[in-house]
Design a protein around this motif. Structure first.
Motif, short mmCIF file in Angstrom:
data_model
loop_
_atom_site.label_atom_id
_atom_site.label_comp_id
_atom_site.label_asym_id
_atom_site.label_seq_id
_atom_site.Cartn_x
_atom_site.Cartn_y
_atom_site.Cartn_z
N HIS A 120 -2.03 -39.97 39.85
CA HIS A 120 -2.39 -38.79 40.66
C HIS A 120 -1.71 -37.54 40.14
N ALA A 121 -0.49 -37.70 39.62
CA ALA A 121 0.24 -36.61 38.96
C ALA A 121 0.45 -35.39 39.84
N ASP A 122 0.79 -35.63 41.09
CA ASP A 122 1.19 -34.53 41.96
C ASP A 122 2.51 -33.99 41.41
N PRO A 123 2.61 -32.70 41.14
CA PRO A 123 3.84 -32.15 40.57
C PRO A 123 5.05 -32.33 41.47
N ALA A 124 4.82 -32.54 42.78
CA ALA A 124 5.94 -32.71 43.72
C ALA A 124 6.23 -34.18 44.01
N ASP A 126 7.71 -38.00 43.36
CA ASP A 126 9.06 -38.36 42.93
C ASP A 126 9.14 -39.14 41.62
N LEU A 127 8.03 -39.73 41.17
CA LEU A 127 8.14 -40.66 40.04
C LEU A 127 7.90 -40.08 38.64
N PRO A 128 7.21 -38.95 38.47
CA PRO A 128 7.04 -38.46 37.10
C PRO A 128 8.35 -38.21 36.37
N ASP A 152 6.11 -38.94 27.80
CA ASP A 152 6.23 -37.56 27.34
C ASP A 152 4.87 -36.93 27.07
N ASP A 153 3.85 -37.76 26.81
CA ASP A 153 2.51 -37.25 26.49
C ASP A 153 1.51 -37.48 27.62
N PHE A 154 1.96 -38.04 28.73
CA PHE A 154 1.04 -38.49 29.78
C PHE A 154 0.62 -37.38 30.73
N PHE A 155 1.56 -36.52 31.12
CA PHE A 155 1.30 -35.50 32.14
C PHE A 155 0.85 -34.20 31.48
N VAL A 215 16.79 -37.04 30.87
CA VAL A 215 16.74 -36.38 32.17
C VAL A 215 15.33 -35.83 32.38
N GLY A 216 14.72 -36.17 33.50
CA GLY A 216 13.38 -35.69 33.81
C GLY A 216 13.35 -35.03 35.18
N ALA A 217 12.43 -34.08 35.35
CA ALA A 217 12.36 -33.34 36.61
C ALA A 217 10.92 -33.24 37.10
#
Length: 297
Positions: A120-124, A126-128, A152-155, A215-217
């Motif tokens: 779904h790739a909702d920017p908010a 928690d899992l991306p 790194d290439d998925f979103f 580190v990812g955000a």
């Protein structure tokens, strides 16, 4: 509100789901139903109005957790509650496990799925950020077989990923981080619980120093992002508060503040400040998780 009328199909297997996608490719909008916590509310409010709904929640081959050598494999339809109950996930993917703990509430975690969250790739969501920090590989299945996509290439952007219209996200593979320290820290929206800013950290240590970091955000840009300047600042650094705080100061170095998310709850400038604060909290929490484990032993 009630959703518009749609045709409903329940897939029994990955091949069945792909056949249904192909069969209805020209019949208007087709959506896949996983846990339903994002799609169904959107349908009820009219934000989404698919003509065809393909339910993949019961596809058994897309469920379950296993470890093969140094790789943790998670079926895309595995529910959050199953992830939280898995010793393998806690051991091999500590940053992901920490993020899952903060997804929604008990009801959401009992129904929602890891694959639905990531696809779904909702920017908010928690899992991306945790997928990025965990160096995950997302495996899709389509007419030409399987395809592996590094996180790194998925979103690509808001609600947009590299999954093709004729593909399914079937599993997530994560290299074992056994012995590494992982944590997730977020500023939740007071209205929804989604992340205004969320940071996942995975640290590999040797003695009193950091040998490598990822580190990812999420919640900051229109898709999950790696915080490479923080990772670089931590390399060969000491395990102390001063090093963590100094590294966190670099959280926004590669990000354009003008392009950060901005809404009624937080402006882009405020999110930039939150990003530094919650990066430091995630790093500190990771270090503290190692201390807690040592004390327990």
């Amino acid at each position: 509100m009630y959703p518009d009328e749609f045709d409903y199909y329940r897939a029994e297997s990955v091949d069945d789901a792909l056949d249904l996608l192909d069969e209805h490719s020209g019949a208007g909008t087709t959506e896949l139903l996983a846990g339903g916590h994002s799609l169904l509310p959107a349908m009820k409010t009219g934000l989404s109005s698919p003509d065809v709904l393909i339910d993949i929640s019961g596809v058994e081959e897309m469920q379950g957790i296993s470890v093969d050598g140094d790789t943790l494999s998670i079926g895309a339809m595995t529910r959050y509650s199953d992830l939280l109950g898995s010793d393998a996930v806690a051991e091999h993917a500590p940053a992901l496990a920490a993020a899952v703990e903060q997804v929604g509430d008990v009801q959401v975690r009992n129904r929602g799925t890891i694959g639905g969250n990531l696809a779904h790739a909702d920017p908010a969501a928690d899992l991306p950020g945790a997928a990025l920090a965990s160096d995950a590989t997302l495996v899709t299945h389509g007419p030409d077989g399987e395809r592996e996509i590094p996180a790194d290439d998925f979103f690509f952007g808001m609600y947009t990923t590299d999954v093709g219209p004729d593909e399914l996200l079937t599993r997530i593979e994560i290299p074992s981080a056994d012995g590494a320290l992982g944590a997730y820290a977020k500023k939740p929206s007071p209205s929804s619980g989604y992340a205004m800013v969320g940071v996942a950290a995975l640290l590999e240590i040797d003695g009193d120093g950091v040998t490598s970091a990822r580190v990812g955000a999420n919640g900051v840009m229109d898709h999950g992002v790696r915080l490479s300047p923080v990772e670089d600042a931590l390399a060969d650094g000491a395990l102390d508060d001063e090093t963590m705080a100094s590294a966190a100061n670099h959280a926004g170095d590669d990000l354009d503040v003008d392009m950060m998310m901005s809404d009624l709850q937080a402006s882009n400038e405020f999110r930039a400040q939150l990003l530094e604060v919650y990066t430091e909290r995630a790093l500190t929490a990771a270090i503290e998780s190692g201390s807690s484990s040592a004390a327990a032993d």
